[in-house]
Every structure is written in structure tokens, then in C-alpha cells.
Design an enzyme around this catalytic site. Structure first.
Site, PDB file in Angstrom:
ATOM      1  N   LYS A   1      35.448 -19.283  87.022  1.00 33.07           N
ATOM      2  CA  LYS A   1      35.084 -18.860  88.371  1.00 33.07           C
ATOM      3  C   LYS A   1      33.641 -19.234  88.691  1.00 33.07           C
ATOM      4  O   LYS A   1      33.345 -19.811  89.751  1.00 33.07           O
ATOM      5  CB  LYS A   1      35.301 -17.361  88.515  1.00 33.07           C
ATOM      6  CG  LYS A   1      35.156 -16.835  89.938  1.00 33.07           C
ATOM      7  CD  LYS A   1      35.535 -15.347  90.003  1.00 33.07           C
ATOM      8  CE  LYS A   1      36.990 -15.153  89.649  1.00 33.07           C
ATOM      9  NZ  LYS A   1      37.390 -13.732  89.636  1.00 33.07           N
TER      10      LYS A   1
ATOM     11  N   ARG B   1      32.513  -9.608  89.571  1.00 33.40           N
ATOM     12  CA  ARG B   1      33.852 -10.108  89.230  1.00 33.40           C
ATOM     13  C   ARG B   1      33.817 -10.842  87.897  1.00 33.40           C
ATOM     14  O   ARG B   1      32.850 -11.537  87.573  1.00 33.40           O
ATOM     15  CB  ARG B   1      34.367 -11.053  90.321  1.00 33.40           C
ATOM     16  CG  ARG B   1      34.300 -10.463  91.718  1.00 33.40           C
ATOM     17  CD  ARG B   1      34.768 -11.437  92.770  1.00 33.40           C
ATOM     18  NE  ARG B   1      36.219 -11.576  92.763  1.00 33.40           N
ATOM     19  CZ  ARG B   1      36.872 -12.459  93.516  1.00 33.40           C
ATOM     20  NH1 ARG B   1      36.216 -13.299  94.283  1.00 33.40           N
ATOM     21  NH2 ARG B   1      38.188 -12.512  93.486  1.00 33.40           N
TER      22      ARG B   1
ATOM     23  N   GLY C   1      44.280 -11.205  87.117  1.00 40.92           N
ATOM     24  CA  GLY C   1      44.516  -9.769  87.126  1.00 40.92           C
ATOM     25  C   GLY C   1      44.273  -9.069  85.814  1.00 40.92           C
ATOM     26  O   GLY C   1      44.412  -7.852  85.721  1.00 40.92           O
TER      27      GLY C   1
ATOM     28  N   MET D   1      41.411  -8.944  83.949  1.00 43.47           N
ATOM     29  CA  MET D   1      40.090  -8.330  83.776  1.00 43.47           C
ATOM     30  C   MET D   1      39.615  -7.759  85.111  1.00 43.47           C
ATOM     31  O   MET D   1      40.308  -7.839  86.110  1.00 43.47           O
ATOM     32  CB  MET D   1      39.124  -9.347  83.183  1.00 43.47           C
ATOM     33  CG  MET D   1      39.481  -9.692  81.746  1.00 43.47           C
ATOM     34  SD  MET D   1      38.314 -10.826  81.007  1.00 43.47           S
ATOM     35  CE  MET D   1      38.509 -12.255  82.042  1.00 43.47           C
TER      36      MET D   1
ATOM     37  N   ARG E   1      40.117 -22.880  91.799  1.00 44.72           N
ATOM     38  CA  ARG E   1      40.448 -23.235  90.415  1.00 44.72           C
ATOM     39  C   ARG E   1      41.660 -24.143  90.451  1.00 44.72           C
ATOM     40  O   ARG E   1      42.383 -24.189  91.447  1.00 44.72           O
ATOM     41  CB  ARG E   1      40.751 -21.991  89.585  1.00 44.72           C
ATOM     42  CG  ARG E   1      41.911 -21.167  90.107  1.00 44.72           C
ATOM     43  CD  ARG E   1      42.016 -19.817  89.421  1.00 44.72           C
ATOM     44  NE  ARG E   1      42.997 -18.958  90.063  1.00 44.72           N
ATOM     45  CZ  ARG E   1      43.015 -17.638  89.967  1.00 44.72           C
ATOM     46  NH1 ARG E   1      42.090 -17.027  89.264  1.00 44.72           N
ATOM     47  NH2 ARG E   1      43.941 -16.927  90.562  1.00 44.72           N
TER      48      ARG E   1
ATOM     49  N   HIS F   1      50.127 -10.618  92.326  1.00 44.51           N
ATOM     50  CA  HIS F   1      49.949 -10.560  90.872  1.00 44.51           C
ATOM     51  C   HIS F   1      51.225 -10.993  90.154  1.00 44.51           C
ATOM     52  O   HIS F   1      51.184 -11.802  89.214  1.00 44.51           O
ATOM     53  CB  HIS F   1      49.569  -9.130  90.460  1.00 44.51           C
ATOM     54  CG  HIS F   1      49.507  -8.922  88.980  1.00 44.51           C
ATOM     55  ND1 HIS F   1      50.590  -8.484  88.249  1.00 44.51           N
ATOM     56  CD2 HIS F   1      48.508  -9.117  88.093  1.00 44.51           C
ATOM     57  CE1 HIS F   1      50.249  -8.403  86.975  1.00 44.51           C
ATOM     58  NE2 HIS F   1      48.990  -8.776  86.853  1.00 44.51           N
TER      59      HIS F   1
ATOM     60  N   ARG G   1      70.289 -36.090  53.630  1.00 44.67           N
ATOM     61  CA  ARG G   1      69.783 -35.211  52.571  1.00 44.67           C
ATOM     62  C   ARG G   1      70.945 -34.807  51.675  1.00 44.67           C
ATOM     63  O   ARG G   1      71.968 -34.296  52.169  1.00 44.67           O
ATOM     64  CB  ARG G   1      69.128 -33.971  53.161  1.00 44.67           C
ATOM     65  CG  ARG G   1      68.514 -33.057  52.094  1.00 44.67           C
ATOM     66  CD  ARG G   1      67.828 -31.854  52.706  1.00 44.67           C
ATOM     67  NE  ARG G   1      68.772 -30.901  53.273  1.00 44.67           N
ATOM     68  CZ  ARG G   1      68.406 -29.824  53.971  1.00 44.67           C
ATOM     69  NH1 ARG G   1      67.127 -29.590  54.203  1.00 44.67           N
ATOM     70  NH2 ARG G   1      69.318 -28.998  54.452  1.00 44.67           N
TER      71      ARG G   1
ATOM     72  N   GLU H   1      58.688 -30.018  50.341  1.00 40.32           N
ATOM     73  CA  GLU H   1      58.905 -28.665  50.875  1.00 40.32           C
ATOM     74  C   GLU H   1      58.423 -27.584  49.915  1.00 40.32           C
ATOM     75  O   GLU H   1      58.637 -26.399  50.163  1.00 40.32           O
ATOM     76  CB  GLU H   1      60.381 -28.462  51.230  1.00 40.32           C
ATOM     77  CG  GLU H   1      61.329 -28.851  50.104  1.00 40.32           C
ATOM     78  CD  GLU H   1      62.782 -28.908  50.549  1.00 40.32           C
ATOM     79  OE1 GLU H   1      63.173 -28.111  51.418  1.00 40.32           O
ATOM     80  OE2 GLU H   1      63.522 -29.758  50.018  1.00 40.32           O
TER      81      GLU H   1
ATOM     82  N   SER I   1      59.746 -36.827  53.720  1.00 41.71           N
ATOM     83  CA  SER I   1      60.022 -36.055  54.926  1.00 41.71           C
ATOM     84  C   SER I   1      59.587 -34.629  54.639  1.00 41.71           C
ATOM     85  O   SER I   1      60.078 -34.012  53.679  1.00 41.71           O
ATOM     86  CB  SER I   1      61.506 -36.106  55.289  1.00 41.71           C
ATOM     87  OG  SER I   1      61.748 -35.352  56.462  1.00 41.71           O
TER      88      SER I   1
ATOM     89  N   THR J   1      59.112 -28.486  56.655  1.00 47.42           N
ATOM     90  CA  THR J   1      58.085 -27.466  56.921  1.00 47.42           C
ATOM     91  C   THR J   1      58.646 -26.051  57.006  1.00 47.42           C
ATOM     92  O   THR J   1      57.876 -25.090  56.930  1.00 47.42           O
ATOM     93  CB  THR J   1      57.306 -27.803  58.208  1.00 47.42           C
ATOM     94  OG1 THR J   1      58.223 -28.049  59.276  1.00 47.42           O
ATOM     95  CG2 THR J   1      56.441 -29.046  57.985  1.00 47.42           C
TER      96      THR J   1
ATOM     97  N   CYS K   1      60.973 -32.925  59.234  1.00 48.97           N
ATOM     98  CA  CYS K   1      62.305 -32.569  59.742  1.00 48.97           C
ATOM     99  C   CYS K   1      62.518 -31.069  59.830  1.00 48.97           C
ATOM    100  O   CYS K   1      63.637 -30.610  60.010  1.00 48.97           O
ATOM    101  CB  CYS K   1      63.394 -33.204  58.871  1.00 48.97           C
ATOM    102  SG  CYS K   1      63.314 -32.718  57.140  1.00 48.97           S
TER     103      CYS K   1
ATOM    104  N   TYR L   1      57.128 -40.305  62.201  1.00 48.56           N
ATOM    105  CA  TYR L   1      58.132 -39.756  63.121  1.00 48.56           C
ATOM    106  C   TYR L   1      58.240 -38.249  62.942  1.00 48.56           C
ATOM    107  O   TYR L   1      57.818 -37.688  61.935  1.00 48.56           O
ATOM    108  CB  TYR L   1      59.492 -40.416  62.903  1.00 48.56           C
ATOM    109  CG  TYR L   1      60.160 -40.077  61.582  1.00 48.56           C
ATOM    110  CD1 TYR L   1      60.954 -38.941  61.437  1.00 48.56           C
ATOM    111  CD2 TYR L   1      60.005 -40.900  60.465  1.00 48.56           C
ATOM    112  CE1 TYR L   1      61.557 -38.623  60.243  1.00 48.56           C
ATOM    113  CE2 TYR L   1      60.601 -40.603  59.260  1.00 48.56           C
ATOM    114  CZ  TYR L   1      61.375 -39.453  59.145  1.00 48.56           C
ATOM    115  OH  TYR L   1      61.970 -39.134  57.946  1.00 48.56           O
TER     116      TYR L   1
END
Length: 906
Positions: free
Chosen positions: A30, A99, A108, A110, A343, A459, A639, A771, A790, A793, A858, A878
Site C-alpha cells: 500500500k 492503515r 481485511g 489486518m 494494487r 470482503h 517399475r 527413494e 527416478s 519422493t 515420479c 523430467y
């Protein structure tokens, strides 16, 4: 020596004439934008900004910086001199607003206090100065109300109830119909409320008012609602907020005054035109709170053409300057237009795509910047189903289409119930007269928000758009009674809490019951069943098509699919997949083949085992023939069998009961007894860390070689049929290079046998999943035997954190998210510091050993927008994700490649 924690900044206060839009970190959004508008010569009321550094010092120490008071005094004196008035003086008072203004917009969340400087003495001077006693007392009651709630912590409903009582006594509907004498009485009542509830009098010293308000804005950074909003929007918690002190201009001086919010384009659709809300004889909070229903901005042309024309020119100036949709707050004081804020405006997903392509066509931005104006979460939202407009479900109302989407749920009338029911698995629609910042947790929990008051700038509308939540506002024909927890619709039908309703945020329609849904036009486009044309849906499809083309041209990361059958593979290919990054063969062994797997596991002799493998081989081969056909010419990473054994065996308790019953009847079944013995023998306390993956292949002779043979024979058959199979064999759960070497040696031998038998040369790459933490830490060694990695995760996250995903998400993740330990679940977005660090080190070590090592991911993170950027940064080749997430991954891969432009769009 301990470090001095006082920020090393030259000063804590900047005049609006000193800053610019590039100082958002210091001045907040702001303050930076008020300075920018001042620099552009636009009509901004004079003022100054207290920096975020002052806020951070205050929050860290509990005290404001030592130099802050003197700096504020100096800037206040300069402001008083410029305005020819003194703060709160009796005869000609200067009034200011205080403000908040953080770096990222938090609508809205704060605090704001208007009309600071009014007191029992100065209200008389304001009345004389304005020539309007009613205006002065209205401004005073607003100050006490806002100050009491925001600064002194008085319950806001107490003021609202007193205001409602005053209107009832006067027999009027809106507060503008109250006269000066009524407002004087209301001020007296408000001051009594403050005295009773806060234990002190409302302060009459204007400087005390201002200082307390500044501290209250600082404190509002750490309110529960602000922290919840930051977690939801992934805004860092350590930024702090700036505070803007601005000389007051008044929209409540009569019919030639007013306040409004304007957008340079429609934030709901992206279409160009005149969009916004205006409210005569009102202050700004009346508009954004949705307390009084506004008129469309276009009507300002009839109300005050001079101000309207000036506003249109300013809006054009700002959009061309910021090169984006601008959200503007303004006030007209007796025919004089003042700009209070601008903004880059929040927008719906569809509007984001349309606006990005429009700005490219106008030459304001290039393709790389266009990619930064949209994101994967918005694209995913556009792919959700929408209501079937041919449905016969009864429409009972219509409001303003504030934020699109098709939301169905049980009506609830307060945030507490919304959260409670949502946590119990219920889908809910939060129904309110209007929302306020305290409703944030309920808005997050709900499928959608419905209000009977407010417009596109209320709001509810602004926050819902920011969250991508369906919202219908200003449905005036619906009578919402929150105390009785019910809503009355035209015709007298009553919707009780718990009744099912549907809201359409694209049309504003409200329905009783559940409306059926149909596929999104964006999904139909990706499926090849829809093309660009003339109607609104086609315009959206055209915008998405162009943005996706930008992304595909920019991206370095390729995008593959996780798919286990030909049907999923073909759909993934239509969605733009460039291969399969994960085919989970265990899914092929369930269903009708479970009995064959059981026989394999229970085999006591080589002959029994070989018979089971022989029966499975042709079935596996046909699986791969179909898969390689669907993805002909593209890589398919298969796999080998990975899941724990218990997934293929009967439940131990259920089987024990069956055997016990059979024994009680003296009719035991030999196979079931044998099976129970095997289940007991193979039972594991923690099967996810037990006999699975490569361990299973090493323990059950012939299992992996059967799968490799099926892959090789299927590839040879496709190749001999003039196809172009590109199979890759992935060994799961490897923790040491020796495991991989043993399996690889057996696989190479099988492939050679198939090549000799078919007369076909096969190029089957063999790699592994990373892994386990040990695999990541020894990636340099493992790369000696692997042609590709590969990263799995999902399991890597489990093993790094010591989490069991099946358990922890239900047991304590909610608490961790609420307490801010997690900003987001590490299973949803990759943990850069822990899991990500292992991925990065494994990439570096693997490529140091084998420079041509192919690298992919993957896990579920492959389709997560933020995670895709990480994978781009660390140099993967990839990502692979579910078919539905492929467009999201394509878009984010393009955004990651173009983000070096340095754009900062949240």
C-alpha cells in the site's frame, strides 16, 4: 559478541513523495503504491509510511524503535504544515487514517482506523469546518467504533447492536437516515461501551489515538486470522507490515461525496470494461465490508460525470503503468476525486488467463511475463467440473458472480460450524449476510461462500477470489437469519442449517439441492473435444491454449505420466505427456491375478514357483504390449514389483477366523491352513520398510526375471510390428549398489536371451528409484550401475522424516499446519531443506559419476506447482505425475524456465 538486532536502516518513516513501487519490502504494498501514484502526479492525500522494519523491531522487542516517535513527529509536523491544520485541534482539525499495508495483499486481515483526531472538542470544529453537523458526528461515531474494536479489543457486535437499536428507534433502515441528534446519542452510547468493555475512557488526546492505532496495526500482523491467511496463501510470517498515516478525505459529506472500489478489468472474467462499486455518502470501509449494497461503478457517470471521467483516465494511466489489472480505492469529497490505494488486483483463474493473453496482444508484456501472471493452481481450478445448466434443480436466487466454480454443500451459518462439519467430512457452504475477517477459517473450510449483501469488492468476494474459492455475493432476495440458523428464499421456503444447496460462482445462481456437474471446457480442450470459438467458454479455452503454447516453448523439463494401463496412457498422451515416468506393475497383479501371486509366494518347490511364473508371464507381456502401443515412440519407465507382500495376501485376522471356524466344524481346508502359516511367517510389523522392492526380487527367485522377460518380449513384438517401443526398466527401493548390480546382471542376461530368440536388437535402459536416504547419499556409487534415476519422493519423504504417510496425515498433520510447523504438508510440496537437499546432492553425485545420467521424479510432487520449480532448479530432465496433473506440470515447467525475468506475482 551478540549481534545488535536493531535493523540497520537510515530511517523508519518515509513521506509519500519519497518512495516508489519497488520498495514493497520496506514500505509494504500500500505504501509503495501510494508513493508511486504520488510520483505519477495523481491526486493522493498527503501522508507518510512507517516501514516494515519498524514493525519487525516492535514485534521482536515489544517496543517501538527508539527513533520512531521523533520521526513520526517530524513527518506529522510537515503534514500539518502542508494541510494548514493541526491534528485534532479544536477549530480546524486535521484528521488522519492509520492503515496497514504488508508486502503482499491480505484483504481485511489486518487493521485500519479512520478519522483519528476527532474528540469531544474537535468534532465541533469539524462540523463548523464542513458546515455539516451530521457528517461530523457520523465521523466521530465511526472512529469510536473502529478504535474500540481494533485498538481496545471491544467486541464489534456491541457497537453494531447499538447502531441497529438506534435505527430501530428512529424507524429507519440505513444509517444515512440517522440525524445529527441521533448520532450524538450514539456517540455517548459508544463511549459507554468502550468504558465498560475496555476499562478506560475513549482517548481524547489525538496523538495518543494515533500512537495506539499504529501499535494496533503492528499487533494485527500476528492475529490468528492474519496468520491463518498467510498460511493459506503461503506468505512468509517474518515480513511484518508497514503502517500508512494519511490525511483524511471524506466520502460521507453528503450526496456529492462517496467512496468506491474500481477494477481496470473485470476480476471475475477478465473482460475489459467499467467494473467496480460505488456508494454515495459513505466511507471506504462501508464498501469493502459489504454492509450497504453499492451501485455499479458505471452509474457514477450519471451521479458525478466530472469525477467519473477523471477516474477513467486515471485507471487507464495505472493499468498502462503497472501493465496489469489494477484494483483501486477512491473517495470523492464534494466533487473532488482522491486516490486512496492501488494494487495489482486479485482475480479468478479464468480472468488470469484471459488478462495475460490480452496484455500480450496489447504489447504491454511478453510471453515470458505472461507465464508469470498465471499458475498451475489456477489451471487446476479451471479443470474442475461445472454445473449442468440443463439440470432441473430449482433455482431459488441469484446474486453477483464474485468467484467462479460449482460448489455443493450443506448450508451452515457460522464459521465455527463450517470448520467443525468440514473436519467431520461434510461438504459445507458458508452462508452469511456478509463476511468479515473473523470468518476466514470458515471460508477456508467451506466449499463455497454465499452472502446476501455486498458486491464484487466486498470482503467475501476479494478473499474468495484470492483463495480460488467459489463465491456468490449480494443475493438480496435471500433472507439470511444467522441467529436462527436459517435462510428464507423467495416463495417462503426455508433452508435450515444442514440442508443441501448449490451455488454457481460463474453465474451467481443459487439452487436448492445438488446440481449435477459436467466436464470443464478446459478438460474437453485437453481431451481434444473442444476448440476455440466465439462464446465465453471458447474464449477461455483460446487463452489457455495460448498460455500452454508459451509454456511448452519455454520449458526445459519434459513431462511424463504415472500410468499403469493403456487407457490411462492414452489419456495422458492427449493431455500432453511425453512418455510414462512410472508404470507400477503391482497394479497389474491385483484382481484376477491375485491367486497366481499367492501361489507364487506360497511355492515350496522350484517347480511350483516356475509354474506360477510361467502362468504370469503371458499376462504381463500383454500388459506391456498394450502399454507400448499406446505410448509408441515415447519412453515408458516400468517399475518392477514394489509393494509389501501383505497387499497380496489375505488379512491375517480374517484368515485366522476362517481357519478357526473350519477347525471347530472339524473341516479344516488344507490350502487355507497352509496360507495361514505363510501369512504368519511373512507377517511384518512395518511392511513399508520390510520385504518389498528389490528385496522381494532377490528373495523370490525368478520374479524380476519374469517381469524383465515380459518387458523385453513385448518390446520385441512391437518392434517387429514396425512400432517404436522405448522401454526403461526401473529397480525399486535400492539402498546399495550391490543390490542393483545383482538384479542388473540377471536382467541383462534375460534381455540378451530375448534378443537372440526374436532376432531383434533391444535398447532397454536399466535404472533405479532413489527413494531411500542411503540411496541418495550413495548416489555416486549407484550411478555406476544405473542409466537413470527416478526420485520416488513419496517414500523419500517418509523415510527422511520418519513419517508413515498412511497414519500421520490423519493423526497430527492438522495440528502441525495450524501451529505453523508446516506451511504445507511435505507430501504435497517438497521439503526443500531436507528431502530437497538429498535430491540435490544425489543429482550432483550421480552426474559426477555418469554425466549422461537421465534424471526424473515420479512421486506426487511431480505435479505440484512449487515442487516443479525446485526440480527445474536442481537440473532434473523430467517430472512425472498423474494424467490430470500433466497440464499443470507443463505450465509450471514453462514458468520455471521463464522465471529468470524476476517477476514477483503472487
Amino acid at each position: 559478541m551478540s549481534e545488535n538486532k536493531e535493523p540497520h536502516v537510515a530511517k523508519f518513516v518515509y513521506d509519500f513523495t519519497e518512495g516508489n513501487r519497488d520498495l514493497k519490502d520496506l514500505l509494504g504494498g500500500k505504501g509503495a503504491n501510494l508513493a508511486e501514484m504520488t510520483n505519477l502526479g495523481l491526486p493522493v492525500p498527503p501522508g507518510f509510511t512507517i516501514t516494515t522494519e519498524a514493525c519487525k523491531t516492535y514485534l521482536d522487542s515489544g517496543e517501538e524503535p527508539a527513533a520512531l516517535r521523533d520521526e513520526v513527529s517530524a513527518h506529522l509536523a510537515a503534514l500539518e504544515e502542508a494541510m494548514g491544520k493541526k491534528l485534532g485541534q479544536a477549530d480546524n482539525p486535521l484528521l488522519v487514517s492509520v492503515r496497514s499495508g504488508a508486502k503482499f495483499s491480505m484483504p481485511g486481515m489486518m487493521d485500519t482506523v479512520l478519522n483519528i483526531g476527532l474528540s469531544d472538542r474537535s468534532v465541533q470544529g469539524l462540523a463548523k469546518q464542513a458546515g455539516d453537523e451530521r457528517f461530523a458526528w457520523d465521523s466521530y461515531r465511526r472512529l469510536i467504533q473502529m478504535f474500540g474494536k481494533t485498538v481496545l479489543g471491544v467486541e464489534g457486535e456491541l457497537f453494531e447492536d447499538a447502531l441497529d437499536a438506534a435505527k430501530t428507534a428512529k424507524k429507519v433502515v440505513v444509517d444515512t437516515e440517522l440525524e445529527a441528534t441521533d448520532l450524538k446519542k450514539l456517540v455517548t452510547k459508544f463511549k459507554k461501551i468502550v468504558k465498560t468493555e475496555a476499562g478506560r475512557d475513549f482517548p481524547q488526546d489525538p496523538r495518543e489515538q494515533m500512537d495506539l492505532a499504529i501499535h494496533a496495526v503492528f499487533d494485527s500482523w500476528n492475529t490468528d486470522r492474519a496468520k491463518l491467511y498467510r498460511r493459506q496463501e503461503r506468505i512468509p510470517h517474518d515480513l511484518g507490515t508497514a503502517v500508512n498515516v494519511c490525511s483524511m478525505v471524506f466520502g460521507n459529506l453528503g450526496p456529492d461525496s462517496g467512496t468506491g472500489v474500481a477494477f481496470t478489468r473485470d476480476p471475475a472474467s477478465g473482460h475489459q470494461g467499467v467494473y467496480g462499486d460505488y456508494l454515495q455518502n459513505a466511507q471506504g470501509e462501508d464498501v469493502v465490508a459489504g454492509i450497504r449494497n453499492t451501485v455499479p461503478l458505471a452509474e457514477l457517470e450519471q451521479i458525478d460525470k466530472k469525477s467519473y471521467d477523471q477516474l477513467m483516465k486515471i485507471m487507464d494511466t495505472l493499468e498502462n503503468h503497472y501493465k496489469d489489472l489494477c484494483d483501486i480505492e477512491f473517495t470523492i469529497e464534494r466533487g473532488q476525486l482522491w486516490m486512496l490505494q492501488t494494487r495489482v488486483g486479485k482475480r479468478t483463474a479464468g480472468a488470469a488467463f484471459r488478462i495475460a493473453t490480452q496484455l500480450v496482444d496489447q504489447g504491454l508484456i511478453d510471453e515470458a511475463e505472461a507465464l508469470q501472471r498465471v499458475n498451475g493452481a489456477q489451471l487446476a481450478q479451471l479443470m474442475f467440473p461445472r454445473f449442468d445448466e440443463e439440470s432441473k434443480v430449482a433455482q431459488v436466487g441469484r446474486g453477483i458472480a464474485a468467484s467462479p466454480g460449482a460448489a455443493v454443500g450443506k448450508a451452515v451459518f457460522d464459521s465455527y460450524t463450517a470448520v467443525k462439519w468440514s473436519r467431520s467430512g461434510e461438504k459445507v457452504i458458508l452462508v452469511r449476510r456478509e463476511t468479515n475477517p473473523d470468518d476466514l477459517d470458515g471460508m477456508i473450510a467451506a466449499e463455497g461462500i454465499l452472502t446476501s449483501r455486498g458486491g464484487k469488492t466486498s470482503h467475501a468476494a476479494v478473499v474468495a477470489r484470492g483463495m480460488g474459492k467459489t463465491c456468490v455475493c449480494g443475493a438480496e432476495e435471500l433472507e439470511v437469519d444467522t441467529k436462527r440458523r436459517r435462510m428464507t428464499v423467495p416463495g417462503g421456503h426455508v433452508v435450515e442449517e444442514g440442508d443441501l444447496i448449490s451455488i454457481d460462482g460463474s453465474s451467481g445462481k443459487v439452487y436448492l439441492g445438488e446440481v449435477p456437474v459436467v466436464p470443464s471446457p478446459v478438460v474437453e480442450y485437453f481431451e481434444g473435444r473442444m476448440h476455440a470459438g466465439a462464446n465465453d467458454a471458447d474464449e477461455l479455452v483460446e487463452a489457455v491454449h495460448r498460455i500452454m503454447a508459451f509454456a511448452d516453448r519455454k520449458r526445459r523439463l519434459r513431462v511424463r505420466a504415472n500410468a499403469d494401463n493403456a487407457e490411462d496412457a492414452m489419456r495422458a498422451r492427449r493431455f500432453g505427456a511425453q512418455g510414462i515416468g512410472l508404470c507400477r506393475t503391482e497394479h497389474m497383479f491385483l484382481g484376477d491375478r491375485r491367486e497366481l501371486v499367492e501361489r507364487l509366494i506360497l511355492a515350496d518347490t522350484d517347480t511350483e514357483r516356475e509354474e506360477s511364473l510361467k502362468a504370469l508371464l503371458p499376462l504381463q507381456k500383454q500388459d506391456f504390449v498394450e502399454l507400448f502401443s499406446a505410448m509408441d515412440g515415447l519412453p515408458v519407465t516400468v517399475r518392477l514389483l514394489d509393494p509389501p507382500l501383505h497387499e497380496f495376501l489375505p488379512d491375517i485376522t480374517e484368515l485366522s477366523v476362517r481357519v478357526a471356524l473350519a477347525e471347530s466344524r472339524k473341516d479344516p481346508h488344507e490350502n487355507e491352513l497352509r496360507l495361514l502359516q505363510a501369512v504368519h511367517r511373512l507377517h511384518e510389523q512395518n511392511p513399508m520398510l520390510g520385504l518389498r522392492g528389490v528385496r522381494l526380487g532377490l528373495v523370490i527367485p525368478g520374479l524380476f526375471t519374469m517381469q524383465v522377460r515380459a518387458i523385453a518380449e513385448a518390446a520385441a513384438e512391437r518392434k517387429n510390428a514396425k512400432g517404436d517401443p522405448r522401454a526403461e526398466i526401473m529397480i525399486p527401493l535400492v539402498g546399495t549398489v550391490q543390490e542393483l548390480e545383482i538384479v542388473r546382471e540377471e536382467a541383462d542376461q534375460v534381455i540378451a536371451e530375448v534378443e537372440a530368440a526374436t532376432g531383434t536388437q533391444l535398447k532397454l535402459a536399466i535404472g533405479t528409484m532413489i527413494e531411500l536416504p542411503r540411496a541418495a547419499l550413495t548416489a555416486g556409487q549407484i550411478a555406476e550401475a544405473a542409466e537413470f534415476f527416478s526420485f520416488g519422493t513419496n517414500d523419500l519423504t517418509q523415510t527422511v522424516w520418519g513419517f508413515s504417510r498412511d497414519d500421520v496425515e490423519a493423526s497430527f498433520f492438522t495440528a502441525y499446519l495450524e501451529k505453523g510447523i508446516f506451511g504445507v504438508s511435505p507430501f504435497e510440496t517438497i521439503d526443500r531443506d531436507g528431502v530437497g537437499a538429498l535430491v540435490k546432492s544425489a543429482v550432483e553425485a550421480g552426474r559426477a559419476t555418469r554425466p549422461d545420467l537421465k534424471l526424473g521424479v515420479c512421486g506426487e510432487h511431480g505435479g505440484d506447482p512449487e515442487s516443479v520449480h525446485f526440480f527445474h532448479e536442481v537440473g532434473l530432465d523430467y517430472v512425472s505425475c498423474s494424467p490430470f496433473r500433466i497440464p499443470v506440470a507443463r505450465l509450471e515447467a514453462g514458468r520455471a524456465a521463464s522465471s529468470s525475468a524476476g517477476s514477483d506475482h503472487r
